[in-house]
Write a protein that holds these residues in place. Structure first.
Motif, short mmCIF file in Angstrom:
data_model
loop_
_atom_site.label_atom_id
_atom_site.label_comp_id
_atom_site.label_asym_id
_atom_site.label_seq_id
_atom_site.Cartn_x
_atom_site.Cartn_y
_atom_site.Cartn_z
N ASP A 179 -10.51 -3.09 -5.76
CA ASP A 179 -10.65 -2.48 -7.08
C ASP A 179 -11.00 -3.48 -8.17
OD1 ASP A 179 -7.81 -2.70 -9.05
OD2 ASP A 179 -7.85 -3.57 -7.05
N SER A 180 -10.96 -4.79 -7.89
CA SER A 180 -11.14 -5.79 -8.94
C SER A 180 -12.32 -6.71 -8.65
CB SER A 180 -9.87 -6.65 -9.08
OG SER A 180 -9.74 -7.53 -7.95
N PRO A 181 -12.90 -7.32 -9.68
CA PRO A 181 -13.98 -8.29 -9.45
C PRO A 181 -13.53 -9.44 -8.56
CG PRO A 181 -13.88 -7.68 -11.77
CD PRO A 181 -12.66 -7.09 -11.13
N THR A 182 -12.30 -9.92 -8.76
CA THR A 182 -11.79 -11.04 -7.96
C THR A 182 -11.71 -10.65 -6.49
OG1 THR A 182 -10.51 -11.84 -9.85
CG2 THR A 182 -9.86 -12.63 -7.68
N GLY A 183 -11.17 -9.48 -6.22
CA GLY A 183 -11.04 -9.02 -4.85
C GLY A 183 -12.38 -8.77 -4.18
N ALA A 196 -16.07 -0.98 -3.55
CA ALA A 196 -15.35 -1.21 -4.79
C ALA A 196 -14.99 0.13 -5.41
CB ALA A 196 -16.19 -2.03 -5.76
N VAL A 197 -13.72 0.26 -5.77
CA VAL A 197 -13.24 1.47 -6.45
C VAL A 197 -12.64 1.01 -7.77
CG1 VAL A 197 -11.90 3.59 -6.19
CG2 VAL A 197 -12.61 2.33 -4.15
N PRO A 198 -13.48 0.77 -8.79
CA PRO A 198 -12.96 0.21 -10.05
C PRO A 198 -11.86 1.08 -10.64
CG PRO A 198 -15.37 0.17 -10.00
CD PRO A 198 -14.93 1.00 -8.83
N HIS A 199 -10.86 0.40 -11.19
CA HIS A 199 -9.73 1.15 -11.74
C HIS A 199 -9.35 0.63 -13.13
CE1 HIS A 199 -6.17 3.41 -12.20
NE2 HIS A 199 -5.31 2.52 -11.72
N VAL A 200 -8.57 -0.43 -13.20
CA VAL A 200 -8.11 -0.94 -14.50
C VAL A 200 -9.21 -1.72 -15.21
CG1 VAL A 200 -6.45 -2.49 -15.63
CG2 VAL A 200 -5.69 -0.96 -13.80
N VAL A 201 -10.02 -2.46 -14.45
CA VAL A 201 -11.09 -3.26 -15.04
C VAL A 201 -12.41 -2.92 -14.35
CG1 VAL A 201 -9.57 -5.16 -15.71
CG2 VAL A 201 -10.61 -5.18 -13.43
N PRO A 202 -13.54 -3.06 -15.06
CA PRO A 202 -14.84 -2.81 -14.45
C PRO A 202 -15.14 -3.84 -13.36
CG PRO A 202 -14.99 -2.93 -16.85
CD PRO A 202 -13.65 -3.44 -16.48
N VAL A 210 -20.64 -1.77 -2.46
CA VAL A 210 -21.04 -0.51 -3.07
C VAL A 210 -19.86 0.01 -3.88
CG1 VAL A 210 -22.66 0.05 -1.23
CG2 VAL A 210 -20.30 0.83 -1.06
N GLN A 211 -20.15 0.84 -4.86
CA GLN A 211 -19.09 1.37 -5.71
C GLN A 211 -18.95 2.87 -5.56
OE1 GLN A 211 -18.70 0.03 -9.72
NE2 GLN A 211 -19.42 -2.05 -9.29
N PRO A 220 -13.44 8.62 7.40
CA PRO A 220 -13.74 7.33 8.04
C PRO A 220 -15.23 7.05 8.20
CG PRO A 220 -11.83 8.30 9.09
CD PRO A 220 -12.35 9.34 8.13
N ALA A 221 -16.01 8.05 8.61
CA ALA A 221 -17.45 7.82 8.81
C ALA A 221 -18.15 7.49 7.50
CB ALA A 221 -18.08 9.04 9.46
N ASP A 222 -17.62 7.96 6.38
CA ASP A 222 -18.24 7.67 5.09
C ASP A 222 -18.19 6.17 4.76
OD1 ASP A 222 -18.70 10.39 4.62
OD2 ASP A 222 -16.70 10.65 3.72
N LEU A 223 -17.21 5.48 5.31
CA LEU A 223 -17.06 4.06 5.00
C LEU A 223 -18.20 3.23 5.54
CD1 LEU A 223 -13.23 3.53 5.60
CD2 LEU A 223 -14.43 4.40 3.59
N VAL A 224 -18.88 3.75 6.56
CA VAL A 224 -20.07 3.10 7.10
C VAL A 224 -21.32 3.65 6.43
CG1 VAL A 224 -21.49 2.76 9.15
CG2 VAL A 224 -19.01 2.50 9.30
N SER A 225 -21.39 4.97 6.26
CA SER A 225 -22.63 5.59 5.76
C SER A 225 -22.89 5.24 4.29
CB SER A 225 -22.55 7.12 5.92
OG SER A 225 -21.51 7.67 5.13
N LEU A 226 -21.89 4.73 3.57
CA LEU A 226 -22.11 4.30 2.20
C LEU A 226 -23.05 3.11 2.11
CD1 LEU A 226 -18.50 4.57 0.73
CD2 LEU A 226 -20.51 5.82 -0.08
N PHE A 227 -23.14 2.36 3.22
CA PHE A 227 -24.00 1.18 3.22
C PHE A 227 -25.37 1.53 3.78
CE2 PHE A 227 -19.66 -0.22 3.21
CZ PHE A 227 -19.66 -1.25 2.26
#
Length: 233
Positions: A179-183, A196-202, A210-211, A220-227
């Motif tokens: 969720d964070s730029p650092t992570g 990336a699932v932005p939450h508290v900070v962009p 991908v966001q 589960p299959a969406d985690l691959v098809s997003l790329f």
């Protein structure tokens, strides 16, 4: 670092070899707990904390955050003492209520059902990670990597490389959720395709990531098809 456990079955075709989860802000909405604790520690020392400072600490190694608090407030505790005090306060809040992020529990359940192992990769220390993991069914996470058990914290790639070693998987075959730029920087620099699932900070647009606005409704299959096609088919 926890001992890896064996998944009941290998992941199905078209699924990641494993999913690496950040904790604070991704699995659980604990960033407000951290910010509350930071405000309290600084104000008890006679200082004033603000959310701009707090947001700079999101996703950081806790030692980095503790040193930042010392440098920007009248707090005179040693960095390790600051960490211990922050953790004590956040653990108390988590023990009262675990604030799961939308869609996180459902996705964890679906991944387990599909035979995809999960690892928790957090800069929080073991005491807090155990409080969160303890609220889940036993075996939900096959490995837990915490900030006090790695030499280099996020944004260094070490935490994610350690997770891959613990599970015996190739980083490029896995997916990280952050969720964070650092992570995101940590996961991407380790070579892990990252959601990336932005939450508290962009989170800036990052090559290798991908966001999405939320985990709610993801399968589960969406985690691959997003790329795109650069990933394995």
């Amino acid at each position: 670092m926890s001992t890896p456990s064996t998944s009941p079955s290998a992941p199905e075709a078209g699924l990641p070899a494993a999913v690496f989860w950040d904790m604070d802000g991704t699995l659980v909405d604990t960033e407000p707990y951290w910010i509350t604790a930071e405000h309290a520690i600084v104000e008890e020392a006679g200082g004033v904390w603000n959310d701009e400072y707090a947001h700079q600490l999101v996703g950081n190694d806790l030692m980095v955050s503790a040193e930042f608090i010392r440098d920007n407030s009248p707090v005179e505790l040693e960095p390790l003492e600051i960490i211990e005090e922050l953790l004590r306060r956040v653990v108390i809040q988590v023990q009262e209520h675990v604030p799961w992020r939308p869609g996180a529990l459902e996705l964890l359940d679906a991944l387990q059902a599909a035979g995809v192992p999960n690892a928790l990769v957090t800069m929080s220390w073991r005491s807090l990670a155990d409080s969160v993991v303890g609220a889940l069914p036993e075996g939900t996470f096959a490995a837990v990597i915490t900030g006090d058990e790695v030499e280099h914290g996020k944004p260094h790639p070490e935490p994610y490389l350690a997770a891959a070693r613990a599970l015996g998987v190739e980083v490029g075959d896995c997916v990280a959720i952050e969720d964070s730029p650092t992570g995101v920087r940590s996961a991407v620099s380790a070579g892990v395709p990252t959601i990336a699932v932005p939450h508290v900070v962009p989170v800036p647009v990052t090559v290798g990531a991908v966001q999405v606005p939320s985990l709610r409704g993801l399968a589960p299959a969406d985690l691959v098809s997003l790329f795109d096609g650069s990933r394995r088919k």
